[in-house]
Design an enzyme around this catalytic site. Structure first.
Site, PDB file in Angstrom:
ATOM      1  N   HIS A 197       9.897   0.795   6.661  1.00 36.09           N
ATOM      2  CA  HIS A 197       8.764   0.021   7.178  1.00 36.09           C
ATOM      3  C   HIS A 197       8.124  -0.818   6.076  1.00 36.09           C
ATOM      4  O   HIS A 197       7.965  -2.038   6.216  1.00 36.09           O
ATOM      5  CB  HIS A 197       7.723   0.966   7.796  1.00 36.09           C
ATOM      6  CG  HIS A 197       6.473   0.283   8.244  1.00 36.09           C
ATOM      7  ND1 HIS A 197       6.246  -0.073   9.548  1.00 36.09           N
ATOM      8  CD2 HIS A 197       5.369  -0.127   7.563  1.00 36.09           C
ATOM      9  CE1 HIS A 197       5.067  -0.681   9.650  1.00 36.09           C
ATOM     10  NE2 HIS A 197       4.517  -0.717   8.454  1.00 36.09           N
ATOM     11  N   GLU A 198       7.727  -0.162   5.002  1.00 38.04           N
ATOM     12  CA  GLU A 198       7.065  -0.897   3.925  1.00 38.04           C
ATOM     13  C   GLU A 198       8.015  -1.922   3.301  1.00 38.04           C
ATOM     14  O   GLU A 198       7.581  -3.017   2.910  1.00 38.04           O
ATOM     15  CB  GLU A 198       6.547   0.065   2.852  1.00 38.04           C
ATOM     16  CG  GLU A 198       5.492   1.045   3.344  1.00 38.04           C
ATOM     17  CD  GLU A 198       4.282   0.374   3.987  1.00 38.04           C
ATOM     18  OE1 GLU A 198       3.998  -0.801   3.668  1.00 38.04           O
ATOM     19  OE2 GLU A 198       3.624   1.023   4.819  1.00 38.04           O
ATOM     20  N   HIS A 214       7.846  -5.208   4.973  1.00 35.83           N
ATOM     21  CA  HIS A 214       6.792  -6.103   4.466  1.00 35.83           C
ATOM     22  C   HIS A 214       7.302  -6.889   3.261  1.00 35.83           C
ATOM     23  O   HIS A 214       7.039  -8.085   3.119  1.00 35.83           O
ATOM     24  CB  HIS A 214       5.560  -5.293   4.053  1.00 35.83           C
ATOM     25  CG  HIS A 214       4.722  -4.803   5.181  1.00 35.83           C
ATOM     26  ND1 HIS A 214       4.220  -5.629   6.158  1.00 35.83           N
ATOM     27  CD2 HIS A 214       4.270  -3.551   5.470  1.00 35.83           C
ATOM     28  CE1 HIS A 214       3.488  -4.913   7.008  1.00 35.83           C
ATOM     29  NE2 HIS A 214       3.512  -3.654   6.615  1.00 35.83           N
ATOM     30  N   HIS A 247       9.583  -9.628   4.326  1.00 36.91           N
ATOM     31  CA  HIS A 247       8.789 -10.727   4.897  1.00 36.91           C
ATOM     32  C   HIS A 247       8.248 -11.618   3.784  1.00 36.91           C
ATOM     33  O   HIS A 247       8.294 -12.852   3.877  1.00 36.91           O
ATOM     34  CB  HIS A 247       7.653 -10.124   5.723  1.00 36.91           C
ATOM     35  CG  HIS A 247       6.909 -11.108   6.561  1.00 36.91           C
ATOM     36  ND1 HIS A 247       5.657 -10.839   7.091  1.00 36.91           N
ATOM     37  CD2 HIS A 247       7.209 -12.369   6.960  1.00 36.91           C
ATOM     38  CE1 HIS A 247       5.248 -11.889   7.779  1.00 36.91           C
ATOM     39  NE2 HIS A 247       6.162 -12.831   7.713  1.00 36.91           N
TER      40      HIS A 247
END
Length: 712
Positions: A503-504, A507, A510
């Protein structure tokens, strides 16, 4: 979770409030002179320059703040006072270049206050949070500067601007208005006072919460370790040794330590003791109690929202989101809530039946939920979390995340040792575009819990990509709180921890893939921010990643297909618990902020709101109000915790798009996802961008299917 957007993104309302000559100069408050040059100078070294952490010292920051404020004031005043016509090129573009030094200083400071928050850091934060808010307001509530921005906005039709320039101009103007620049002198001064008071209150909340999270429960005997896996016992021994308790074991009051203890410990009395300490953080009636501070934050937020022309704080925060209104966010949440609550009823019945069969003679309580859920998982799916963890060695799973990013997005990662770090355990990786061989940034991985580091997991970027004013690459960081393995032992993480890592890292992807011209169009709406990271979770359990990287830490054998099959079959297991503990938080967040009369009794509100929702008694909020840092350590996620569900609706629908191709690694879909949604920042409306990718709005039924809930 993502933190620390740049000042130029903040101008557009995507981060903390910025700041008027009517407040007077801060330079009169200068502290003793300290050589702050390492913090103020452009970052040296390769890779476009990197923070020289080895040169930074905490005591440099007050002087650095003052110097950076003065420099930014000169830059902004030059734009404000220029005797040129107010246009996009004479006002907005120069503002995109202003504040570089302040961005660097605040980027470094963000690491200190989140990762290295010792008493000295906390003292500086307490003093300087309101000063920085005042300095921001001093500049960006300036009526003369606003007149220049408004002049450029009013004449936009005749300026022959391209789509990105026009969007930046319109959003800049809107950001100034939303911040209060169009108010009277008296009201602008009051907005600034409220911003400063809130900054102080946020700092106090974080300091008190950190104090409670730096407590621990000592285990004195082997008997108290009953049921715990050997690797976890070793980590508890290591935590105790770090605290001067050699020969003992310490359960630190953070989720990464508490959750596995509640899952495995067979000592019910100890489970309750650990659970109560954890859920009582910030709520013990002592100097670290956060309830009165929360009430003050709510009062200040409502006053500011009214001054700025909004009904309440929720409307203010949602003015620039995909959901647009509190009602739209609540509609989605309440559509999911009944199915989630019903699933909990089923889960508790299964656990109670198992406990009864074993002759436990108990009624399932919150400190039993994880323990008996693990037993039910074993009984239903022949799956035990302790069977999975030996295949999830932290370094291998990180490499698995790199592999997936490379295959999907042409990103290459190579560990480098010549980049300074703020702690010896931080690892750094050069990131390249494998199609061109071009460096696009550095990735910092800070994986372990330590004293002074706030709990949870989050992503930051020390420098964001941009083209205007000189091409810049990205410095992205992930921060986790994994419990480090004992001496000589690997760090084995749970499946939930591995999901958090992916998940992290989403980021970070992105940030690394961003390809915008103007930094002011880099930030995205709060309810879009979590979307790319949630999408990235999906590749963790793909066969390719597991075959290559989920290898047994002793034998090196990949996770067997039989175990993978068990994990997949149990994918919807315990979704009632996961959904309810999160969703209740999001609902209460919105109820807390979507009101004109602020809540004053935080404990009563929490109890009454949960009662009205029909919160299952066997589950507690994932974040009770006195420890809800998302809401009260800043404005960032306030009236915005719903964004995880909003983003997951898009995420589930996006994963369906990959699945529909028959190949979840489909490069054409990945390229389209990258070009339409990941690399474009906020250059286009995110709802329109999603429709361009999917051909329609997201379908919520994909979310229901993923969680195993009935689809209407």
């Amino acid at each position: 979770m993502i933190r620390n957007l740049s000042r130029r993104q903040a101008l557009l309302g995507t981060s903390a409030l910025l700041a008027t000559p009517f407040m007077g100069s801060l330079m009169a408050e200068a502290a003793d002179t300290v050589d702050a040059a390492p913090l103020l100078e452009p970052w040296p070294g390769g890779y476009g320059g990197v923070p020289p952490w080895d040169k930074f010292k905490v005591e440099m920051f007050p002087a650095a703040f003052e110097a950076a404020i003065a420099e930014q004031r000169r830059e902004i005043h030059a734009i404000r006072d220029a005797r040129t016509a107010s246009t996009f090129h004479s006002v907005i573009e120069p503002m995109q270049k202003a504040g570089d030094t302040m961005d660097r200083v605040e980027s470094a400071w963000g690491v200190y206050e989140s990762n290295l928050a010792d008493k000295q850091v906390q003292a500086i934060d307490r003093e300087w949070s309101p000063k920085l808010a005042r300095a921001n307001d001093e500049l960006f509530l300036d009526p003369l500067l606003f007149a220049r921005v408004k002049g450029a906005y009013d004449t936009r039709a005749g300026q022959k601007l391209d789509a990105q320039q026009l969007r930046l101009l319109e959003r800049s103007y809107r950001g100034f208005v939303r911040r209060g620049a169009a108010l009277s002198d008296a009201d602008r001064a009051e907005v600034s006072r409220l911003n400063q008071a809130l900054a102080s209150a946020f700092s106090d909340f974080s300091r008190r919460l950190l104090a409670d999270e730096e407590t621990w429960i000592v285990l004195d005997s082997e008997a108290q370790l009953a049921g715990l896996p050997d690797s976890f016992k070793a980590s508890l021994a290591s935590a105790a040794a770090d605290r001067g308790l050699a020969g003992k074991w310490a359960v630190v009051n953070t989720r990464s330590s508490v959750a596995p203890f509640l899952t495995y410990s067979t000592d019910r009395g100890l489970r309750e003791k650990v659970w109560r300490a954890f859920v009582s953080r910030g709520d013990n009636g002592n100097a670290n109690d956060n309830k009165a501070g929360i009430a003050e934050i709510l009062r200040l937020r409502q006053q500011r929202a009214k001054l700025l022309g909004f009904r309440n704080h929720a409307y203010y925060r949602m003015d620039d989101t995909m959901a647009e209104t509190p009602a739209n966010a609540m509609k989605l949440m309440m559509a999911v809530w009944p199915a989630a609550r019903a699933r909990v009823t089923q889960e508790v019945a299964d656990m109670q039946a198992l406990a009864d069969r074993e002759g436990a003679k108990i009624t399932i309580e919150p400190w039993d939920y994880r323990f008996y859920a693990e037993k039910v998982r074993k009984a239903k799916y022949d799956l035990d979390e302790s069977e999975v963890k030996p295949y999830l060695e932290l370094g291998n799973i990180l490499q698995g995340a790199f592999y997936a990013a490379g295959r999907l997005y042409d990103l290459g990662f190579r560990e480098v040792k010549d980049v300074p770090v703020f702690d010896p355990a931080v690892r750094t990786f050069e990131v390249t575009d494998t199609r061109t061989g071009k460096n696009i940034g550095i990735f910092y991985f800070d994986g372990y819990a330590r004293s002074g580091k706030r709990s949870g997991a989050w992503a930051t970027r020390y420098r964001g990509q941009q083209k205007f004013g000189g091409v810049r690459n990205t410095l992205a960081s992930n921060n986790n709180n994994f419990v480090k393995g004992g001496a000589g032992e690997p760090t084995l993480i749970s499946l939930d921890d591995a999901t958090t890592l992916f998940h992290e890292f989403g980021h970070a992807i992105h940030s690394l893939l961003q390809n915008v011209t103007y930094p002011g169009l880099a930030g995205t709406p709060r309810d879009f921010v979590e979307y790319p990271s949630q999408v990235n979770e999906n590749w963790l359990l793909t066969r390719d990643v597991l075959d290559k990287y989920a290898k047994h830490y002793k034998t090196g054998a990949p996770m067997p297909q039989a175990l993978v099959d068990k994990i997949e079959k149990s994918s919807t297991f315990n979704q009632g618990f996961d959904t309810v503990e999160y969703l209740a938080c999001a609902i209460l967040d919105m109820q807390l902020h979507d009101r004109e009369v602020p809540v004053t009794d935080i404990a009563a509100f929490e109890k009454e709101a949960l009662g009205a929702l029909g919160m299952p008694k066997e589950i507690v909020l994932r974040h009770r109000m006195p420890q809800f840092g998302h809401l009260f350590s800043s404005d960032a996620y306030s009236a915005g915790y719903y964004s995880y569900l909003w983003s997951e609706t898009m995420d589930a629908d996006t994963w369906a798009a990959f699945q529909e191709t028959g190949n979840v690694w489909d490069k054409a879909t990945a390229d389209r996802f990258r070009a339409t949604l990941l690399s474009t920042g906020n250059e286009t409306d995110r709802k329109i961008a999603y429709r361009a990718f999917r051909g329609r709005d997201p379908d919520v039924s994909a979310l229901f299917r993923r969680r195993g809930f009935p689809v209407a």
